[in-house]
Motif scaffolding. Structure first.
Motif, PDB file in Angstrom:
ATOM      1  N   TRP A   1       0.505  -2.024   0.097  1.00 57.93           N
ATOM      2  CA  TRP A   1      -0.090  -0.150  -0.446  1.00 57.93           C
ATOM      3  C   TRP A   1       0.648   0.682   0.307  1.00 57.93           C
ATOM      4  O   TRP A   1       0.805   2.001  -1.080  1.00 57.93           O
ATOM      5  N   ARG A   2       2.037   0.947   0.620  1.00 62.64           N
ATOM      6  CA  ARG A   2       3.156   2.296   0.911  1.00 62.64           C
ATOM      7  C   ARG A   2       3.707   2.946  -0.658  1.00 62.64           C
ATOM      8  O   ARG A   2       3.613   3.403  -0.985  1.00 62.64           O
ATOM      9  N   ARG A   3       3.474   1.312  -1.452  1.00 67.46           N
ATOM     10  CA  ARG A   3       4.730   1.622  -2.208  1.00 67.46           C
ATOM     11  C   ARG A   3       3.295   2.155  -3.296  1.00 67.46           C
ATOM     12  O   ARG A   3       3.735   3.058  -4.605  1.00 67.46           O
ATOM     13  N   GLU A   4       2.187   2.060  -3.470  1.00 68.34           N
ATOM     14  CA  GLU A   4       1.087   2.281  -4.275  1.00 68.34           C
ATOM     15  C   GLU A   4       0.459   4.258  -3.978  1.00 68.34           C
ATOM     16  O   GLU A   4       0.305   4.911  -5.011  1.00 68.34           O
ATOM     17  N   HIS A   5       0.615   3.977  -2.872  1.00 66.68           N
ATOM     18  CA  HIS A   5       0.120   5.539  -2.258  1.00 66.68           C
ATOM     19  C   HIS A   5       1.379   5.688  -2.505  1.00 66.68           C
ATOM     20  O   HIS A   5       0.846   6.560  -0.252  1.00 66.68           O
ATOM     21  N   PRO A   6       2.286   6.691  -2.387  1.00 66.04           N
ATOM     22  CA  PRO A   6       3.862   7.446  -2.021  1.00 66.04           C
ATOM     23  C   PRO A   6       3.657   8.722  -1.371  1.00 66.04           C
ATOM     24  O   PRO A   6       4.024   8.890  -0.292  1.00 66.04           O
ATOM     25  N   GLU A   7       2.564   9.286  -1.993  1.00 61.54           N
ATOM     26  CA  GLU A   7       1.973  10.459  -1.144  1.00 61.54           C
ATOM     27  C   GLU A   7       1.134  10.672  -0.229  1.00 61.54           C
ATOM     28  O   GLU A   7       0.761  11.818   0.950  1.00 61.54           O
ATOM     29  N   ARG A   8       1.149   8.942   0.441  1.00 63.47           N
ATOM     30  CA  ARG A   8      -0.367   9.165   2.166  1.00 63.47           C
ATOM     31  C   ARG A   8       0.425   8.402   2.914  1.00 63.47           C
ATOM     32  O   ARG A   8       2.030   7.916   2.379  1.00 63.47           O
ATOM     33  N   ASP A   9       0.526   8.768   4.430  1.00 68.35           N
ATOM     34  CA  ASP A   9       0.675   8.110   5.197  1.00 68.35           C
ATOM     35  C   ASP A   9       0.177   6.729   5.273  1.00 68.35           C
ATOM     36  O   ASP A   9      -0.718   7.089   6.111  1.00 68.35           O
ATOM     37  N   VAL A  10       0.601   5.747   4.942  1.00 71.71           N
ATOM     38  CA  VAL A  10       0.202   4.057   4.751  1.00 71.71           C
ATOM     39  C   VAL A  10       0.001   4.184   6.355  1.00 71.71           C
ATOM     40  O   VAL A  10      -1.832   3.540   6.850  1.00 71.71           O
ATOM     41  N   PHE A  11      -0.479   4.756   8.060  1.00 70.06           N
ATOM     42  CA  PHE A  11      -0.583   4.092   9.308  1.00 70.06           C
ATOM     43  C   PHE A  11      -2.244   4.959   9.210  1.00 70.06           C
ATOM     44  O   PHE A  11      -2.011   4.582   9.953  1.00 70.06           O
ATOM     45  N   GLU A  12      -1.890   6.327   8.712  1.00 72.16           N
ATOM     46  CA  GLU A  12      -3.231   7.106   8.816  1.00 72.16           C
ATOM     47  C   GLU A  12      -4.037   7.212   7.928  1.00 72.16           C
ATOM     48  O   GLU A  12      -5.386   7.422   7.520  1.00 72.16           O
ATOM     49  N   ASP A  13      -4.191   6.008   7.341  1.00 74.75           N
ATOM     50  CA  ASP A  13      -5.095   6.115   5.822  1.00 74.75           C
ATOM     51  C   ASP A  13      -6.291   5.704   5.457  1.00 74.75           C
ATOM     52  O   ASP A  13      -6.254   4.030   5.983  1.00 74.75           O
ATOM     53  N   ARG A  14      -7.217   6.328   5.836  1.00 72.58           N
ATOM     54  CA  ARG A  14      -8.011   5.941   6.619  1.00 72.58           C
ATOM     55  C   ARG A  14      -8.769   4.587   5.716  1.00 72.58           C
ATOM     56  O   ARG A  14     -10.160   3.759   5.652  1.00 72.58           O
ATOM     57  N   ARG A  15      -8.391   4.782   4.042  1.00 70.99           N
ATOM     58  CA  ARG A  15      -9.063   3.771   3.267  1.00 70.99           C
ATOM     59  C   ARG A  15      -8.693   2.460   3.286  1.00 70.99           C
ATOM     60  O   ARG A  15      -9.195   1.181   2.773  1.00 70.99           O
ATOM     61  N   LEU A  16      -7.505   1.888   4.634  1.00 69.38           N
ATOM     62  CA  LEU A  16      -6.613   0.366   4.626  1.00 69.38           C
ATOM     63  C   LEU A  16      -6.847   0.438   6.400  1.00 69.38           C
ATOM     64  O   LEU A  16      -6.448   1.145   7.008  1.00 69.38           O
ATOM     65  N   GLU A  17      -8.305  -0.218   6.746  1.00 65.09           N
ATOM     66  CA  GLU A  17      -8.175  -1.106   8.010  1.00 65.09           C
ATOM     67  C   GLU A  17      -7.937  -1.794   7.958  1.00 65.09           C
ATOM     68  O   GLU A  17      -7.180  -2.421   9.273  1.00 65.09           O
ATOM     69  N   VAL A  18      -8.413  -3.013   7.727  1.00 58.60           N
ATOM     70  CA  VAL A  18      -8.442  -4.590   8.247  1.00 58.60           C
ATOM     71  C   VAL A  18      -7.635  -4.902   7.197  1.00 58.60           C
ATOM     72  O   VAL A  18      -7.741  -4.427   6.057  1.00 58.60           O
ATOM     73  N   VAL A  19      -6.290  -5.298   7.421  1.00 59.76           N
ATOM     74  CA  VAL A  19      -5.144  -5.496   6.464  1.00 59.76           C
ATOM     75  C   VAL A  19      -4.667  -6.919   6.214  1.00 59.76           C
ATOM     76  O   VAL A  19      -4.871  -7.285   4.999  1.00 59.76           O
ATOM     77  N   SER A  20      -5.289  -7.715   7.155  1.00 56.30           N
ATOM     78  CA  SER A  20      -5.055  -9.005   6.862  1.00 56.30           C
ATOM     79  C   SER A  20      -6.378 -10.175   7.713  1.00 56.30           C
ATOM     80  O   SER A  20      -6.672  -9.904   8.868  1.00 56.30           O
ATOM     81  N   TRP A  21      -6.767 -11.290   7.008  1.00 56.90           N
ATOM     82  CA  TRP A  21      -8.444 -11.893   7.392  1.00 56.90           C
ATOM     83  C   TRP A  21      -8.249 -13.073   6.742  1.00 56.90           C
ATOM     84  O   TRP A  21      -8.152 -13.754   5.880  1.00 56.90           O
ATOM     85  N   LYS A  22      -8.892 -13.751   7.956  1.00 55.25           N
ATOM     86  CA  LYS A  22      -8.910 -15.792   7.709  1.00 55.25           C
ATOM     87  C   LYS A  22     -10.170 -15.811   8.425  1.00 55.25           C
ATOM     88  O   LYS A  22     -10.631 -15.612   9.416  1.00 55.25           O
ATOM     89  N   LYS A  23     -11.170 -16.883   7.735  1.00 54.69           N
ATOM     90  CA  LYS A  23     -12.383 -17.267   8.485  1.00 54.69           C
ATOM     91  C   LYS A  23     -11.310 -18.526   9.257  1.00 54.69           C
ATOM     92  O   LYS A  23     -10.814 -19.273   8.766  1.00 54.69           O
ATOM     93  N   ILE A  24     -12.145 -18.678  10.180  1.00 55.88           N
ATOM     94  CA  ILE A  24     -11.697 -19.520  11.498  1.00 55.88           C
ATOM     95  C   ILE A  24     -13.398 -21.001  11.630  1.00 55.88           C
ATOM     96  O   ILE A  24     -13.877 -20.584  11.739  1.00 55.88           O
ATOM     97  N   ASP A  25     -12.763 -22.022  11.812  1.00 58.86           N
ATOM     98  CA  ASP A  25     -13.932 -22.798  12.038  1.00 58.86           C
ATOM     99  C   ASP A  25     -13.444 -23.671  13.494  1.00 58.86           C
ATOM    100  O   ASP A  25     -12.218 -24.796  13.110  1.00 58.86           O
ATOM    101  N   LEU A  26     -14.203 -23.165  14.799  1.00 56.86           N
ATOM    102  CA  LEU A  26     -13.550 -24.029  15.938  1.00 56.86           C
ATOM    103  C   LEU A  26     -13.412 -25.240  15.999  1.00 56.86           C
ATOM    104  O   LEU A  26     -12.667 -26.480  16.328  1.00 56.86           O
ATOM    105  N   GLU A  27     -14.581 -26.156  15.498  1.00 58.54           N
ATOM    106  CA  GLU A  27     -14.733 -27.376  15.684  1.00 58.54           C
ATOM    107  C   GLU A  27     -13.746 -28.191  15.032  1.00 58.54           C
ATOM    108  O   GLU A  27     -13.292 -29.225  14.888  1.00 58.54           O
ATOM    109  N   VAL A  28     -13.709 -27.510  13.669  1.00 54.30           N
ATOM    110  CA  VAL A  28     -12.879 -28.208  12.526  1.00 54.30           C
ATOM    111  C   VAL A  28     -10.852 -27.663  13.338  1.00 54.30           C
ATOM    112  O   VAL A  28     -10.510 -29.054  12.704  1.00 54.30           O
ATOM    113  N   ARG A  29     -10.789 -27.265  13.777  1.00 52.18           N
ATOM    114  CA  ARG A  29      -8.916 -27.038  14.384  1.00 52.18           C
ATOM    115  C   ARG A  29      -9.373 -27.985  16.027  1.00 52.18           C
ATOM    116  O   ARG A  29      -8.617 -28.477  16.170  1.00 52.18           O
TER     117      ARG A  29
END
Length: 223
Positions: A184-212
């Motif tokens: 994201w930093r490389r794609e938007h060099p004009e913005r402070d990546v850590f303050e960019d409200r367009r980037l909120e959830v960065v990584s996500w994974k669905k989990i299933d407790l019974e499977v685990r």
């Protein structure tokens, strides 16, 4: 997973099952336990003031976003933190803000039953944290442990155990977070990546407790 990690995961899994059984026997679930009868208001922290373990700097709270918010597809979620300055032995960490020390480790999404259904990481601005590198953040996972009677011992056990059961998944998500942040930093060099409200959830994974739980039982049988 080596024998030590497998044993830790098995013990944590047993703790999660015991906690959820205690909730069910009381006609409750982890969300109701955290709310403690208080009316639910979106974006508010529950319990009020968060839950903090002063012995090791661990901290968490539960909340939820408005349903229309596209970044979250859960009923609500727990945000897990560590304050390295209280954990001890965590000097020399690389962080993005000199005026902040708290580290957001990960989020745990739950459904209406109180079952864990997802894990995620966020951008720095979301929780107003210091943004630590992936390896430093991963090193803090072992320090996260909440004990005490508030809001209930079983709640704290559940919150402490989920990251152990999903340790490998969290490590992968945290590393994925840093890769996405840098892209994201490389794609938007004009913005402070850590303050960019367009980037909120960065990584996500669905989990299933019974499977685990089934995976852990199978691994124990093969061990």
């Amino acid at each position: 997973m080596n024998a030590e990690k497998l044993e830790q995961a098995a013990n944590a899994a047993a703790g999660i099952v015991a906690a959820m059984q205690s909730f069910a026997e009381a006609g409750s679930n982890i969300v109701l336990e955290v709310l403690q009868g208080m009316p639910f208001v979106e974006l508010e922290h529950y319990p009020p003031g968060d839950i903090c373990d002063p012995e090791n700097g661990s901290q968490y709270y539960f909340h939820a976003h408005p349903p229309a918010r596209p970044s979250y597809s859960d009923f609500g979620h727990f945000h897990l933190f560590l304050r390295p300055e209280k954990a001890g032995g965590m000097d020399g960490l690389s962080r993005s803000r000199d005026d902040k020390t708290i580290c957001h480790l990960a989020g745990i999404s739950v459904d209406q039953r109180g079952f864990p259904v997802g894990l995620f990481t966020t951008n720095r601005w979301v929780t107003d944290e210091a943004f630590y590198t992936a390896e430093d953040t991963i090193a803090m996972l072992d320090r996260f442990q909440i004990e005490g009677p508030v809001p209930a011992p079983a709640v704290n056990l559940w919150v402490s155990a989920v990251p152990v059961v999903y340790r490998a998944d969290l490590e992968a998500l945290i590393r994925e977070r840093d890769v996405a942040i840098e892209a994201w930093r490389r794609e938007h060099p004009e913005r402070d990546v850590f303050e960019d409200r367009r980037l909120e959830v960065v990584s996500w994974k669905k989990i299933d407790l019974e499977v685990r739980l089934a995976e852990i039982r199978e691994a124990l049988d093969l061990d």
